[in-house]
Every structure is written in C-alpha cells, then in structure tokens.
Design an enzyme around this catalytic site. Structure first.
Site, PDB file in Angstrom:
ATOM      1  N   ASN A   2       0.837  -1.203   0.000  1.00 30.72           N
ATOM      2  CA  ASN A   2       0.000   0.000   0.000  1.00 30.72           C
ATOM      3  C   ASN A   2       0.870   1.250   0.000  1.00 30.72           C
ATOM      4  O   ASN A   2       1.913   1.306   0.663  1.00 30.72           O
ATOM      5  CB  ASN A   2      -1.007   0.001   1.159  1.00 30.72           C
ATOM      6  N   CYS A   8      -4.171   0.742  -2.465  1.00 26.66           N
ATOM      7  CA  CYS A   8      -4.001  -0.505  -1.716  1.00 26.66           C
ATOM      8  C   CYS A   8      -2.927  -1.380  -2.359  1.00 26.66           C
ATOM      9  O   CYS A   8      -2.648  -1.278  -3.560  1.00 26.66           O
ATOM     10  CB  CYS A   8      -5.301  -1.291  -1.707  1.00 26.66           C
ATOM     11  N   GLU A  42      -3.119  -4.562  -3.117  1.00 24.83           N
ATOM     12  CA  GLU A  42      -3.640  -5.468  -4.142  1.00 24.83           C
ATOM     13  C   GLU A  42      -3.656  -4.796  -5.514  1.00 24.83           C
ATOM     14  O   GLU A  42      -3.285  -5.387  -6.528  1.00 24.83           O
ATOM     15  CB  GLU A  42      -5.067  -5.918  -3.791  1.00 24.83           C
ATOM     16  N   CYS A 100     -10.480  -4.591   0.119  1.00 22.60           N
ATOM     17  CA  CYS A 100     -11.601  -3.654  -0.009  1.00 22.60           C
ATOM     18  C   CYS A 100     -12.373  -3.922  -1.304  1.00 22.60           C
ATOM     19  O   CYS A 100     -11.902  -4.651  -2.197  1.00 22.60           O
ATOM     20  CB  CYS A 100     -11.101  -2.214   0.035  1.00 22.60           C
ATOM     21  N   CYS A 153     -10.551  -3.129  -4.652  1.00 18.77           N
ATOM     22  CA  CYS A 153      -9.545  -4.131  -5.032  1.00 18.77           C
ATOM     23  C   CYS A 153     -10.211  -5.389  -5.561  1.00 18.77           C
ATOM     24  O   CYS A 153      -9.758  -5.991  -6.537  1.00 18.77           O
ATOM     25  CB  CYS A 153      -8.638  -4.460  -3.851  1.00 18.77           C
TER      26      CYS A 153
HETATM   27  N1  THU Z   1      -5.185  -1.475   2.537  1.00 22.94           N
HETATM   28  C1  THU Z   1      -4.645  -2.295   1.581  1.00 22.94           C
HETATM   29  O1  THU Z   1      -3.597  -1.998   1.000  1.00 22.94           O
HETATM   30  N2  THU Z   1      -5.295  -3.439   1.282  1.00 22.94           N
HETATM   31  C2  THU Z   1      -6.372  -3.916   1.962  1.00 22.94           C
HETATM   32  O2  THU Z   1      -6.828  -5.013   1.671  1.00 22.94           O
HETATM   33  C3  THU Z   1      -6.993  -3.106   3.022  1.00 22.94           C
HETATM   34  C4  THU Z   1      -6.420  -1.754   3.224  1.00 22.94           C
HETATM   35  C5  THU Z   1      -4.454  -0.261   2.890  1.00 22.94           C
HETATM   36  C6  THU Z   1      -5.041   1.037   2.431  1.00 22.94           C
HETATM   37  C7  THU Z   1      -4.435   2.013   3.420  1.00 22.94           C
HETATM   38  O3  THU Z   1      -3.139   2.366   2.992  1.00 22.94           O
HETATM   39  C8  THU Z   1      -4.300   1.190   4.699  1.00 22.94           C
HETATM   40  O4  THU Z   1      -4.346  -0.181   4.286  1.00 22.94           O
HETATM   41  C9  THU Z   1      -5.384   1.442   5.730  1.00 22.94           C
HETATM   42  O5  THU Z   1      -6.641   1.317   5.169  1.00 22.94           O
END
Ligand code: THU
Length: 162
Positions: free
Chosen positions: A62, A73, A75, A112, A115
């Site tokens: 992320n 994110c 993913e 999320c 993603c």
């Molecule tokens: N985040 C991800 O990278 N993937 C997920 O599956 C859930 C959330 C990140 C987004 C943000 O940078 C941090 O986690 C908090 O939400």
C-alpha cells in the site's frame, strides 16, 4: 417474487504450516512486500504477491499520500504492476497479508471492494479463475478459488454500452 441465496466457498487452513508449498511461498513474498509499504498515515502495512501463468511473481504494497484518496491498496498496486509488465499473461494466484504494528492481526486481511472489483476484471479478462489467499500475522488462512467468490453480483463490462 423469489429469494436467491448466494453462497461463498472458501478453504480455511489452520496456519501457515498447513499450506501447500506454492501457496506458502507466495505468502512469504506478500509478507516481504508488506515491509515495503509506504503508510505513514495509517501505519498499516499491506503486501500482495501475484503469481502469473509464466511463473513470475509481481508484488505490491500500500502506498499512501497526504491527500488520502490518492493512496492505493497493495492489491491494486500489485495488479496494475503485473498487468503493466506482462499485459498478456494471466494471473494465477494472489496472496495478501498485512502487519498491524500495534496489535498482531489474528485474522486474515480482507481486501476492499475496489480491489475486489479490479481483481475480478483481470479474472474476466483472462477467462481464468484467480485464486486468492488471505492471511493475517497469525491464525487461519483463507483460500478462495476465484475472485468471484469474494464479489458476487459484480459490475462488469457487459453492462456498458456496446
Ligand atoms: N489497505 C490495503 O492496501 N489493502 C487492503 O486489503 C486493506 C487496506 C491499505 C489502504 C491504506 O493504505 C491502509 O491499508 C489502511 O486502510
């Protein structure tokens, strides 16, 4: 009127030691990717590793920004990197994990909606199920045979004007 029940299918492994070797290896790559997160705002580090049909593994973490919605994110960072580097190579598997620095994650991280939507599109593009492996820092690991199991009744390109 009728009611339709949608079902999701997933395998649950009790721990990393139960995972088949290839899934374990992919999860290790996702764990390494999580350490490369740029997350000065949430301090939540997420890593994703995509195994392609050509055997290459592309990872992402992320990436946050002071303008919060600009961040991305893990993913989608991984999926866009994989599709940019190998536009014609199907995605076979994706492993996702995360590090919560204040309290160990005892359950798998849950991607999320955005993603899920993005991964679903690549699954459709290549007409090949994309397996999803979700892990926390300890505890169970979830294994879905297809992104479709994580996002039923999905919006897809078929709805758009021809
Ligand atoms: N985040 C991800 O990278 N993937 C997920 O599956 C859930 C959330 C990140 C987004 C943000 O940078 C941090 O986690 C908090 O939400």
């Amino acid at each position: 009127m009728k009611t339709i029940k949608l079902e999701t299918l997933m395998h649950v492994y009790e721990g990393r030691e139960e995972l088949p070797h290839d899934l374990f290896e992919l999860l290790i790559e996702a764990e390494k990717a999580a350490l490369k997160a740029y997350s000065p705002y949430s301090h939540f580090q997420v890593g994703a590793a995509i195994l392609l049909n050509n055997g290459k593994i592309v990872t992402g973490s992320n990436q946050e920004n002071a303008v919060y919605p600009c961040g991305l994110c893990a993913e989608r960072t991984a999926a866009f990197a994989a599709s940019s580097a190998y536009p014609e190579v199907p995605f076979s598997k994706i492993a996702v994990t995360a590090i919560n620095p204040t309290e160990k994650l005892k359950e798998p991280v849950s991607p999320c909606g955005s993603c899920r939507q993005v991964l679903f599109e690549y699954e459709q593009k290549f007409c090949q199920p994309l397996e999803v492996i979700l892990a926390g820092q300890e505890g169970s690991i979830y294994h879905f045979q297809s992104v479709a199991h994580l996002l039923p009744y999905t919006f897809h390109a078929g709805f758009l004007p021809k």
